[in-house]
Design a protein around this motif. Sequence first.
Motif, mmCIF file in Angstrom:
data_model
loop_
_atom_site.group_PDB
_atom_site.id
_atom_site.type_symbol
_atom_site.label_atom_id
_atom_site.label_comp_id
_atom_site.label_asym_id
_atom_site.label_seq_id
_atom_site.Cartn_x
_atom_site.Cartn_y
_atom_site.Cartn_z
ATOM 1 N N PRO A 290 0.814 -1.225 0.000
ATOM 2 C CA PRO A 290 0.000 0.000 0.000
ATOM 3 C C PRO A 290 0.847 1.274 0.000
ATOM 4 C CG PRO A 290 0.114 -0.889 2.217
ATOM 5 C CD PRO A 290 0.852 -1.870 1.339
ATOM 6 N N ASN A 291 1.448 1.593 -1.170
ATOM 7 C CA ASN A 291 2.295 2.788 -1.150
ATOM 8 C C ASN A 291 2.373 3.541 -2.463
ATOM 9 O OD1 ASN A 291 3.949 0.757 -2.387
ATOM 10 N ND2 ASN A 291 5.739 1.990 -1.969
ATOM 11 N N SER A 292 1.376 3.420 -3.340
ATOM 12 C CA SER A 292 1.433 4.198 -4.576
ATOM 13 C C SER A 292 0.083 4.162 -5.268
ATOM 14 C CB SER A 292 2.491 3.637 -5.521
ATOM 15 O OG SER A 292 2.336 4.166 -6.826
ATOM 16 N N LEU A 293 -0.462 5.334 -5.574
ATOM 17 C CA LEU A 293 -1.736 5.420 -6.284
ATOM 18 C C LEU A 293 -1.643 4.779 -7.660
ATOM 19 C CD1 LEU A 293 -4.630 6.611 -6.584
ATOM 20 C CD2 LEU A 293 -3.546 8.696 -7.451
ATOM 21 N N GLU A 294 -0.597 5.102 -8.414
ATOM 22 C CA GLU A 294 -0.466 4.566 -9.768
ATOM 23 C C GLU A 294 -0.181 3.071 -9.749
ATOM 24 O OE1 GLU A 294 1.519 5.920 -13.964
ATOM 25 O OE2 GLU A 294 2.799 5.995 -12.196
ATOM 26 N N GLU A 295 0.665 2.601 -8.826
ATOM 27 C CA GLU A 295 0.987 1.179 -8.765
ATOM 28 C C GLU A 295 -0.235 0.347 -8.383
ATOM 29 O OE1 GLU A 295 3.018 -2.255 -9.190
ATOM 30 O OE2 GLU A 295 3.861 -0.276 -9.625
ATOM 31 N N LEU A 296 -1.066 0.866 -7.495
ATOM 32 C CA LEU A 296 -2.241 0.121 -7.040
ATOM 33 C C LEU A 296 -3.367 0.126 -8.069
ATOM 34 C CD1 LEU A 296 -2.323 1.295 -3.318
ATOM 35 C CD2 LEU A 296 -1.800 -1.009 -4.125
ATOM 36 N N SER A 297 -3.340 1.071 -9.011
ATOM 37 C CA SER A 297 -4.364 1.102 -10.057
ATOM 38 C C SER A 297 -4.166 -0.064 -11.014
ATOM 39 C CB SER A 297 -4.297 2.432 -10.819
ATOM 40 O OG SER A 297 -4.499 3.530 -9.951
ATOM 41 N N TYR B 54 10.316 3.854 -7.050
ATOM 42 C CA TYR B 54 10.121 3.895 -5.600
ATOM 43 C C TYR B 54 8.988 3.011 -5.070
ATOM 44 C CZ TYR B 54 13.113 8.034 -5.891
ATOM 45 O OH TYR B 54 14.153 8.888 -6.128
ATOM 46 N N ALA B 55 7.999 2.701 -5.877
ATOM 47 C CA ALA B 55 6.858 1.933 -5.381
ATOM 48 C C ALA B 55 7.248 0.473 -5.142
ATOM 49 C CB ALA B 55 5.698 2.008 -6.366
ATOM 50 N N VAL B 56 6.926 -0.031 -3.961
ATOM 51 C CA VAL B 56 7.118 -1.457 -3.665
ATOM 52 C C VAL B 56 5.882 -2.179 -4.182
ATOM 53 C CG1 VAL B 56 7.448 -3.186 -1.879
ATOM 54 C CG2 VAL B 56 8.508 -0.931 -1.639
ATOM 55 N N ALA B 57 6.065 -3.047 -5.149
ATOM 56 C CA ALA B 57 4.927 -3.712 -5.775
ATOM 57 C C ALA B 57 4.549 -4.966 -4.988
ATOM 58 C CB ALA B 57 5.244 -4.032 -7.230
ATOM 59 N N ARG B 58 4.514 -6.113 -5.645
ATOM 60 C CA ARG B 58 4.013 -7.323 -4.990
ATOM 61 C C ARG B 58 5.078 -7.960 -4.108
ATOM 62 N NH1 ARG B 58 1.832 -7.441 -10.287
ATOM 63 N NH2 ARG B 58 -0.462 -7.476 -10.277
ATOM 64 N N LEU C 133 -1.509 9.474 1.628
ATOM 65 C CA LEU C 133 -0.191 9.538 2.245
ATOM 66 C C LEU C 133 0.264 8.112 2.523
ATOM 67 C CD1 LEU C 133 1.963 11.502 3.488
ATOM 68 C CD2 LEU C 133 0.797 11.162 5.681
ATOM 69 N N SER C 134 1.509 7.803 2.185
ATOM 70 C CA SER C 134 2.008 6.446 2.397
ATOM 71 C C SER C 134 3.427 6.485 2.942
ATOM 72 C CB SER C 134 1.966 5.631 1.095
ATOM 73 O OG SER C 134 2.859 6.170 0.135
ATOM 74 N N TYR C 135 3.803 5.378 3.576
ATOM 75 C CA TYR C 135 5.154 5.243 4.133
ATOM 76 C C TYR C 135 5.528 3.775 4.064
ATOM 77 C CZ TYR C 135 9.070 5.468 7.436
ATOM 78 O OH TYR C 135 10.308 5.387 8.027
ATOM 79 N N VAL C 136 6.732 3.497 3.588
ATOM 80 C CA VAL C 136 7.210 2.128 3.514
ATOM 81 C C VAL C 136 8.671 2.092 3.952
ATOM 82 C CG1 VAL C 136 7.894 2.301 1.089
ATOM 83 C CG2 VAL C 136 7.346 0.070 2.050
ATOM 84 N N ALA C 137 9.040 1.030 4.678
ATOM 85 C CA ALA C 137 10.425 0.837 5.125
ATOM 86 C C ALA C 137 10.779 -0.633 4.939
ATOM 87 C CB ALA C 137 10.585 1.237 6.591
ATOM 88 N N TYR C 138 11.972 -0.906 4.413
ATOM 89 C CA TYR C 138 12.368 -2.292 4.209
ATOM 90 C C TYR C 138 13.886 -2.418 4.229
ATOM 91 C CZ TYR C 138 13.024 -0.703 -0.622
ATOM 92 O OH TYR C 138 13.410 -0.020 -1.747
ATOM 93 N N ASP C 139 14.352 -3.616 4.551
ATOM 94 C CA ASP C 139 15.781 -3.925 4.547
ATOM 95 C C ASP C 139 16.246 -4.175 3.117
ATOM 96 O OD1 ASP C 139 15.854 -3.789 7.325
ATOM 97 O OD2 ASP C 139 15.388 -5.922 7.553
ATOM 98 N N GLY D 221 -1.290 13.349 -9.301
ATOM 99 C CA GLY D 221 0.140 13.530 -9.121
ATOM 100 C C GLY D 221 0.612 12.828 -7.870
ATOM 101 N N GLU D 222 1.899 12.475 -7.857
ATOM 102 C CA GLU D 222 2.509 11.837 -6.686
ATOM 103 C C GLU D 222 3.925 12.362 -6.504
ATOM 104 O OE1 GLU D 222 1.555 7.560 -5.855
ATOM 105 O OE2 GLU D 222 1.048 7.555 -7.999
ATOM 106 N N TYR D 223 4.319 12.476 -5.235
ATOM 107 C CA TYR D 223 5.680 12.870 -4.889
ATOM 108 C C TYR D 223 6.260 11.806 -3.963
ATOM 109 C CZ TYR D 223 9.513 15.132 -2.395
ATOM 110 O OH TYR D 223 10.725 15.409 -1.826
ATOM 111 N N TYR D 224 7.524 11.414 -4.209
ATOM 112 C CA TYR D 224 8.218 10.433 -3.379
ATOM 113 C C TYR D 224 9.532 11.020 -2.867
ATOM 114 C CZ TYR D 224 5.303 6.888 -5.766
ATOM 115 O OH TYR D 224 4.267 6.156 -6.287
ATOM 116 N N SER D 225 9.821 10.763 -1.617
ATOM 117 C CA SER D 225 11.130 11.082 -1.054
ATOM 118 C C SER D 225 11.654 9.817 -0.389
ATOM 119 C CB SER D 225 11.022 12.213 -0.028
ATOM 120 O OG SER D 225 12.289 12.478 0.555
ATOM 121 N N SER D 226 12.830 9.363 -0.825
ATOM 122 C CA SER D 226 13.371 8.094 -0.357
ATOM 123 C C SER D 226 14.732 8.301 0.289
ATOM 124 C CB SER D 226 13.493 7.107 -1.533
ATOM 125 O OG SER D 226 13.901 5.832 -1.093
#
Length: 403
Positions: free
Chosen positions: A123-130, A147-151, A205-211, A262-267
């Motif tokens: 759950p971290n991107s409007l376009e990816e989830l569409s 930047y979007a984490v998919a499946r 608004l979304s937030y994702v963190a991963y190793d 529109g979407e903005y990402y900061s990583s």
Amino acid sequence: MKLHRQLLTAAVAAALFVPAAHAEVAIDVIGGSEITFEGLVQADGNWFDNDVADLNGGDAANGKDSEFELRRAELVLKGKGPGNVEWVVGYDAKADKFLDTNIKYKLGGNSSHFIQLGQYKQPNSLEELSSTKNNDFISKAAVTNTYAVARRLGGAWGYGQDNWSVTASAFGRELTRNLAHGSGYGARGTFAPINEKGQVLHFGLSYVAYDTDADTLRVRARPNADLATVRLIDSGNMVDTDNVTTLGVEAMYIGGPFKAQGEYYSSKAKRMANDNYTSDGFYVSGLWNITGETWGYKGGVPGTGLPDNPASGMWQLGARYDHMDLNDGNLSANPVAGRPPIVDGVLGGKMDIWTVGVNYYWRSNTKFALNYVMVDSQKYSSSVRGFVNDDPNILEARLQFFW
């Protein structure tokens, strides 16, 4: 490869028996589960007007400036029931990988309140989830692909009403072997202060963190051409990276036949032996349904409907602007004469892209798309000891069949 061709042939043959007004094949009811079969086949062509880099690989003087490829061959089984259970098993015969493969339980019978186990889009991107079959442009925005984490395999909980939703997820690796790894978590919240038929105002608004996998991270992007083999901006391998956190902000407005989003990402990548690395980017896009159709909205994502007049079809015009900045460092003169400049940090480059396109949906199963992409990029090159501009143009076409 032979198995892929057999699966695809069987899928298309089955789809030929689908009535024009339907987008899925009803199989049977087994064990209280209503089983349906869906599919998506996409064939792409890219024509490159190269500037500096040869975007489709090899020797820049090889004379080959086009690529043609079967982009996707997705086969999906879905089940509803028994009771409040829903399940899906998806496979892409072209990419040889699993798609959504999960089971969902609707708490209290409410589709907006659920728990989910298996592989699904995070759950971290409007376009990816569409839905992929209804993407506004042939290639997703560069920031979405980057930047979007998919499946990923994991577990999720979601709750919401007509105008808001909250989803939280914990995930690990991708189901298919040797693909994405790295455990993490993510959350997304959406709010639609206006949610009426033909008029929607959406914020998210979304937030994702991963190793990172093996403590290595590489951030790079194609020039909005899925068949390009070259990335014009590239951070290079950062082999001391512990984890990555990405913040996403999204907005969308639907007004009758018009849609703007529109979407903005900061990583931020946490590094163990160097300063942390931060990159960002955004896109803004607009779409107009010339034939007057509008979009649906459910669960925090838009849905493209069928043509009002299936025989004449639905026409769309769209434009998008992308920007990405992978620079997080400085360049200074070397005090030793004749030596190359000193790079402090990462100079992965910047890229701005304009995309204009037209889509045509015919009846309920066919889509044609044509895009023209104009790229303006700049990246530091150690071989020339300075920044190099690379500004190619790309013509893209897609034929799509879905059911």
